[in-house]
Design a protein around this motif. Structure first.
Motif, PDB file in Angstrom:
ATOM      1  N   VAL A   1       1.844   9.997  -2.881  1.00  0.00           N
ATOM      2  CA  VAL A   1       1.037   9.056  -3.671  1.00  0.00           C
ATOM      3  C   VAL A   1      -0.404   9.124  -3.185  1.00  0.00           C
ATOM      4  CG1 VAL A   1       0.656   6.638  -4.294  1.00  0.00           C
ATOM      5  CG2 VAL A   1       2.993   7.513  -4.053  1.00  0.00           C
ATOM      6  N   THR A   2      -1.338   9.410  -4.108  1.00  0.00           N
ATOM      7  CA  THR A   2      -2.753   9.505  -3.754  1.00  0.00           C
ATOM      8  C   THR A   2      -3.565   8.303  -4.235  1.00  0.00           C
ATOM      9  OG1 THR A   2      -3.236  10.712  -5.796  1.00  0.00           O
ATOM     10  CG2 THR A   2      -2.643  12.021  -3.841  1.00  0.00           C
ATOM     11  N   ASN A   3      -3.038   7.556  -5.180  1.00  0.00           N
ATOM     12  CA  ASN A   3      -3.758   6.381  -5.692  1.00  0.00           C
ATOM     13  C   ASN A   3      -2.747   5.445  -6.352  1.00  0.00           C
ATOM     14  OD1 ASN A   3      -5.898   4.699  -6.210  1.00  0.00           O
ATOM     15  ND2 ASN A   3      -6.602   5.803  -8.019  1.00  0.00           N
ATOM     16  N   GLN A   4      -3.129   4.186  -6.475  1.00  0.00           N
ATOM     17  CA  GLN A   4      -2.231   3.216  -7.094  1.00  0.00           C
ATOM     18  C   GLN A   4      -3.033   2.143  -7.810  1.00  0.00           C
ATOM     19  OE1 GLN A   4      -0.634   1.789  -3.192  1.00  0.00           O
ATOM     20  NE2 GLN A   4      -1.060  -0.269  -4.032  1.00  0.00           N
ATOM     21  N   SER A   5      -2.396   1.545  -8.800  1.00  0.00           N
ATOM     22  CA  SER A   5      -2.984   0.421  -9.530  1.00  0.00           C
ATOM     23  C   SER A   5      -1.844  -0.519  -9.927  1.00  0.00           C
ATOM     24  CB  SER A   5      -3.724   0.905 -10.780  1.00  0.00           C
ATOM     25  OG  SER A   5      -4.241  -0.196 -11.513  1.00  0.00           O
TER      26      SER A   5
ATOM     27  N   VAL B   1       3.823   7.142 -13.736  1.00  0.00           N
ATOM     28  CA  VAL B   1       3.508   8.141 -12.712  1.00  0.00           C
ATOM     29  C   VAL B   1       2.618   9.208 -13.321  1.00  0.00           C
ATOM     30  CG1 VAL B   1       4.425   9.834 -11.104  1.00  0.00           C
ATOM     31  CG2 VAL B   1       5.699   7.733 -11.559  1.00  0.00           C
ATOM     32  N   THR B   2       1.501   9.467 -12.673  1.00  0.00           N
ATOM     33  CA  THR B   2       0.593  10.527 -13.101  1.00  0.00           C
ATOM     34  C   THR B   2       0.511  11.561 -11.987  1.00  0.00           C
ATOM     35  OG1 THR B   2      -0.701   8.968 -14.394  1.00  0.00           O
ATOM     36  CG2 THR B   2      -1.748  11.066 -13.858  1.00  0.00           C
ATOM     37  N   SER B   3       0.829  12.825 -12.286  1.00  0.00           N
ATOM     38  CA  SER B   3       0.758  13.890 -11.282  1.00  0.00           C
ATOM     39  C   SER B   3      -0.645  14.484 -11.273  1.00  0.00           C
ATOM     40  CB  SER B   3       1.778  14.990 -11.592  1.00  0.00           C
ATOM     41  OG  SER B   3       3.087  14.464 -11.485  1.00  0.00           O
TER      42      SER B   3
ATOM     43  N   LEU C   1       1.145   4.810 -10.388  1.00  0.00           N
ATOM     44  CA  LEU C   1       1.010   5.630  -9.188  1.00  0.00           C
ATOM     45  C   LEU C   1       0.487   7.013  -9.580  1.00  0.00           C
ATOM     46  CD1 LEU C   1       4.374   4.849  -7.339  1.00  0.00           C
ATOM     47  CD2 LEU C   1       2.156   3.743  -7.015  1.00  0.00           C
ATOM     48  N   THR C   2      -0.485   7.501  -8.804  1.00  0.00           N
ATOM     49  CA  THR C   2      -0.958   8.875  -8.973  1.00  0.00           C
ATOM     50  C   THR C   2      -0.342   9.714  -7.857  1.00  0.00           C
ATOM     51  OG1 THR C   2      -3.034   8.095  -9.920  1.00  0.00           O
ATOM     52  CG2 THR C   2      -2.994  10.354  -9.101  1.00  0.00           C
ATOM     53  N   VAL C   3       0.342  10.798  -8.234  1.00  0.00           N
ATOM     54  CA  VAL C   3       1.118  11.589  -7.273  1.00  0.00           C
ATOM     55  C   VAL C   3       0.576  13.015  -7.228  1.00  0.00           C
ATOM     56  CG1 VAL C   3       3.423  12.398  -6.637  1.00  0.00           C
ATOM     57  CG2 VAL C   3       3.139  10.174  -7.774  1.00  0.00           C
TER      58      VAL C   3
ATOM     59  N   ASP D   1       0.863  -1.185   0.000  1.00  0.00           N
ATOM     60  CA  ASP D   1       0.000   0.000   0.000  1.00  0.00           C
ATOM     61  C   ASP D   1       0.901   1.237   0.000  1.00  0.00           C
ATOM     62  OD1 ASP D   1      -1.913   1.900   0.219  1.00  0.00           O
ATOM     63  OD2 ASP D   1      -2.662   1.270   2.191  1.00  0.00           O
ATOM     64  N   PHE D   2       0.912   1.961  -1.146  1.00  0.00           N
ATOM     65  CA  PHE D   2       1.768   3.135  -1.286  1.00  0.00           C
ATOM     66  C   PHE D   2       1.012   4.438  -1.060  1.00  0.00           C
ATOM     67  CE2 PHE D   2       3.969   0.073  -4.189  1.00  0.00           C
ATOM     68  CZ  PHE D   2       5.118  -0.080  -3.417  1.00  0.00           C
ATOM     69  N   VAL D   3      -0.300   4.395  -0.931  1.00  0.00           N
ATOM     70  CA  VAL D   3      -1.092   5.623  -0.782  1.00  0.00           C
ATOM     71  C   VAL D   3      -0.681   6.348   0.502  1.00  0.00           C
ATOM     72  CG1 VAL D   3      -3.410   6.576  -0.490  1.00  0.00           C
ATOM     73  CG2 VAL D   3      -3.014   4.693  -2.102  1.00  0.00           C
ATOM     74  N   GLY D   4      -0.374   7.630   0.351  1.00  0.00           N
ATOM     75  CA  GLY D   4       0.047   8.443   1.490  1.00  0.00           C
ATOM     76  C   GLY D   4       1.547   8.507   1.655  1.00  0.00           C
ATOM     77  N   GLN D   5       2.284   7.658   0.942  1.00  0.00           N
ATOM     78  CA  GLN D   5       3.740   7.681   1.042  1.00  0.00           C
ATOM     79  C   GLN D   5       4.318   8.684   0.040  1.00  0.00           C
ATOM     80  OE1 GLN D   5       5.720   3.914   0.820  1.00  0.00           O
ATOM     81  NE2 GLN D   5       4.181   2.833   2.057  1.00  0.00           N
ATOM     82  N   PRO D   6       5.479   9.240   0.343  1.00  0.00           N
ATOM     83  CA  PRO D   6       6.156  10.080  -0.653  1.00  0.00           C
ATOM     84  C   PRO D   6       6.494   9.241  -1.888  1.00  0.00           C
ATOM     85  CG  PRO D   6       7.096  10.403   1.523  1.00  0.00           C
ATOM     86  CD  PRO D   6       6.187   9.209   1.625  1.00  0.00           C
TER      87      PRO D   6
END
Length: 244
Positions: A221-225, A208-210, A240-242, A179-184
């Motif tokens: 990171v706000t979302n991941q797939s 990576v999508t900003s 990763l959505t950043v 789970d990467f959501v919330g991580q830098p």
């Protein structure tokens, strides 16, 4: 009236006699088509085949076994057993003796399968079944196991079964998606890189999508797939959505 009654009795009696005669004739015919199987053990193959033919039954010698008691070339076992009553034209199966085992089974492990087969035939042994096992680190079609084992003595039959190696399909190592959501983003990217190098030998691709999100610090990171917990491997595209 009396004569009619006597006539009926006479006809009935003749019918019963005819029926009894037919039954007796049928029994003789049936029993005449049956024989008692003798023992063929100890006879040569030629003698056994001739004796079976003289009795009106067929014989097939389809197996051969080692025996320290029955000389080579003579009948060792039979089916049906001696004393069995069968109809004529019955099929008897027999096994022939190979005599005592004169040499141990050769060690075939490490030989190419074709060379192992040639060695067995050179020694008068019979190649049996060939099983194949995926195995890396061994040349394909190399014998890796056998039954009976090399050097075995006192075996029942001259058949040797082998297992040969075949190339194993490439394996794919997978692991649970963290789970990467919330991580830098830098932390998530480093984790992905380390996991890829350790578990899959190659670094997973990453997109990576900003996305502008005032609630998240930039670079978070706000979302991941795929989502956390999914099975991923080196071929999985991780997105990763950043926040920016």
């Amino acid at each position: 009236m009396v004569r009619l009654f006597q006539f009926v009795i006479l006809v009935t009696g003749l019918s019963l006699v005819a029926l009894a005669s037919a039954i007796v004739t049928m029994r003789f015919a049936i029993h005449g088509a049956e024989i008692m199987i003798p023992s063929f053990k100890g006879l040569t193959s030629e003698e056994a085949l001739e004796k079976a033919a003289s009795l009106g039954v067929a014989m097939t010698i389809d197996q051969r076994f080692y025996s320290a008691e029955v000389p080579a070339g003579r009948i060792l076992t039979q089916s049906p057993a001696p004393g069995s009553v069968v109809r004529r034209e019955w099929h008897i199966r027999a096994a022939e003796s190979l005599g005592p085992q004169l040499r141990p089974v050769p060690n075939l492990v490490g030989l190419p399968q074709r060379a192992a087969t040639m060695e067995l035939r050179r020694l008068g042994l019979e190649p049996g079944s060939i099983a194949r096992l995926p195995l890396n680190g061994v040349s394909p079609e190399t014998v890796i196991a056998q039954d009976p084992s090399g050097g075995a003595a006192g075996v029942a039959e001259p058949t040797v079964n082998v297992v040969v190696a075949v190339a194993a399909p490439p394996s794919t190592i997978s692991f649970a998606m963290p789970d990467f959501v919330g991580q830098p983003y830098a932390t998530a990217a480093a984790t992905i890189s380390r996991a890829g190098l350790k578990l899959a030998s190659i670094e997973p691709a990453m997109t990576v999508t900003s996305l502008a999100d005032p609630a998240k610090p930039p670079g978070t990171v706000t979302n991941q797939s795929p989502a956390a917990g999914y099975r991923v491997d080196a071929e999985t595209q991780i997105e990763l959505t950043v926040a920016r």
